[in-house]
Design an enzyme around this catalytic site. Structure first.
Site, PDB file in Angstrom:
ATOM      1  N   ASP A 171      -4.615   0.336 -15.981  1.00  0.00           N
ATOM      2  CA  ASP A 171      -3.814   1.079 -16.949  1.00  0.00           C
ATOM      3  C   ASP A 171      -2.364   1.206 -16.485  1.00  0.00           C
ATOM      4  OD1 ASP A 171      -4.228   2.890 -14.915  1.00  0.00           O
ATOM      5  OD2 ASP A 171      -5.161   4.428 -16.165  1.00  0.00           O
ATOM      6  N   SER A 172      -2.086   0.683 -15.299  1.00  0.00           N
ATOM      7  CA  SER A 172      -0.700   0.549 -14.842  1.00  0.00           C
ATOM      8  C   SER A 172       0.102  -0.355 -15.772  1.00  0.00           C
ATOM      9  CB  SER A 172      -0.663  -0.010 -13.418  1.00  0.00           C
ATOM     10  OG  SER A 172      -1.460  -1.179 -13.304  1.00  0.00           O
ATOM     11  N   ASP A 208      -9.724  -0.921 -16.585  1.00  0.00           N
ATOM     12  CA  ASP A 208      -9.548   0.521 -16.468  1.00  0.00           C
ATOM     13  C   ASP A 208      -9.901   1.224 -17.772  1.00  0.00           C
ATOM     14  OD1 ASP A 208      -8.848   1.448 -13.957  1.00  0.00           O
ATOM     15  OD2 ASP A 208      -6.712   1.074 -14.227  1.00  0.00           O
ATOM     16  N   LYS A 240     -13.501   0.719 -14.710  1.00  0.00           N
ATOM     17  CA  LYS A 240     -13.089   1.621 -13.628  1.00  0.00           C
ATOM     18  C   LYS A 240     -12.655   2.945 -14.225  1.00  0.00           C
ATOM     19  CE  LYS A 240      -9.112   1.235 -11.287  1.00  0.00           C
ATOM     20  NZ  LYS A 240      -8.542   2.618 -11.374  1.00  0.00           N
ATOM     21  N   GLU A 282     -11.275   7.118 -13.021  1.00  0.00           N
ATOM     22  CA  GLU A 282     -10.747   7.968 -11.964  1.00  0.00           C
ATOM     23  C   GLU A 282     -11.525   9.278 -11.899  1.00  0.00           C
ATOM     24  OE1 GLU A 282      -6.565   8.571 -12.375  1.00  0.00           O
ATOM     25  OE2 GLU A 282      -6.100   6.422 -12.458  1.00  0.00           O
ATOM     26  N   GLU A 308      -6.963   5.373  -3.067  1.00  0.00           N
ATOM     27  CA  GLU A 308      -5.510   5.214  -3.225  1.00  0.00           C
ATOM     28  C   GLU A 308      -4.731   6.352  -2.576  1.00  0.00           C
ATOM     29  OE1 GLU A 308      -2.001   4.531  -6.587  1.00  0.00           O
ATOM     30  OE2 GLU A 308      -4.113   4.571  -7.199  1.00  0.00           O
TER      31      GLU A 308
END
Length: 289
Positions: free
Chosen positions: A67-68, A106, A136, A138, A205
């Site tokens: 999602d970056s 993501d 993925k 978070e 991270e």
């Protein structure tokens, strides 16, 4: 514009892709770590387009459609505004452009936090529309139930602990995590919870190195570091960061190429030739027979 994407298996400077290989599977990635040891580190880079995926594919075990892309592709201030539609579109492009690496997509902010059922609906859509191998998400212990819910329904999940960019508003910035004893213990506990819930791998991270090492030793699944430790079971970077596309990058980034300078220089030479009417030349124009 006439440029079209076409999977090119020839080997050259422009198309360094070797002959097609069998695509890696999620079980194969998980099996890299046996008895707490990973013989061959997992290589992961981000990819957002089909052409980028084609160039990276042969060198990577995993391609992450992160999602970056919100910051990298769309110029957004963070990954928070990224939508499920955006992730589905870019995920499908990366799968089309690759044949070897397993593709992980993501789950964007707001697409999975409300409930395990919401997460399943979002994740199943990503798998259907992109053909990706896994998703993925978070979060730590609070997401363990969701990870178990997804994996029990056939959706492989990669976890993400430590500095979690989607929570930047709560964290107060992109600072390294785990400096206090309490915070360190929580991050390790978060990773354990995700691993126990069935995550096939965990991204660590922006944490102090001893915490990354402790997590890597504590969990049975591979850990993938980004600003963590070389002792993790693998590494990931944002591709544009390591290619020098941005003036400012996190301290954990190693810049392998000054691609920004190369692109800017090429554009400058093109502009000069257009203004001097030396482009197009005889080689680039059609002449009567």
């Amino acid at each position: 514009m006439s440029t079209t994407f076409q999977l090119d298996t020839s080997t050259s400077r422009a198309n360094p892709t070797p002959a097609p290989m069998k695509r890696l599977t999620i079980p194969a990635i998980r099996q890299r770590k046996k008895d707490g040891v990973t013989a061959q580190p997992v290589v992961m880079l981000t990819a957002y387009t089909a052409r980028q995926a084609q160039l990276l594919d042969a060198h990577c075990d995993l391609l992450l459609v992160g999602d970056s892309l919100g910051q990298v592709i769309y110029g957004l201030p963070s990954s928070v505004p990224v939508t499920l539609d955006m992730m589905a579109a870019h995920g499908a492009a990366v799968v089309r452009g690759s044949y070897h690496a397993a593709v992980v997509v993501d789950m964007p902010f707001g697409s999975y936090e409300a409930s395990p059922q919401q997460a399943f609906e979002s994740a199943s859509r990503l798998l259907k529309e992109t053909g990706c191998a896994a998703v993925k998400l978070e979060g730590g212990e609070a997401m363990a139930e969701t990870v178990a819910f997804l994996t029990n329904r056939g959706i492989p999940v990669m976890g993400h602990v430590g500095l979690t960019p989607q929570a930047v508003n709560v964290l107060g910035g992109y600072n390294a995590r785990g400096r206090s004893e309490a915070e360190a213990a929580k991050i390790v506990g978060d990773a354990r919870s995700l691993a126990d819930a069935g995550a096939f791998a965990i991204v660590i991270e922006g944490v102090v190195e001893p915490i990354a090492i402790a997590i890597t030793q504590a969990v049975a699944c591979p850990t993938i570091g980004i600003g963590a430790s070389a002792q993790c079971d693998g590494q990931v970077l944002v591709t544009e960061d390591m290619l020098g596309m941005f003036e400012r990058v996190p301290r954990f980034v190693k810049i392998y190429e000054d691609l920004a300078g190369t692109i800017s220089g090429a554009a400058a030479r093109y502009a000069d030739e257009v203004r001097a009417r030396t482009f197009p030349g005889i080689e680039q124009t059609y002449q009567p027979k």
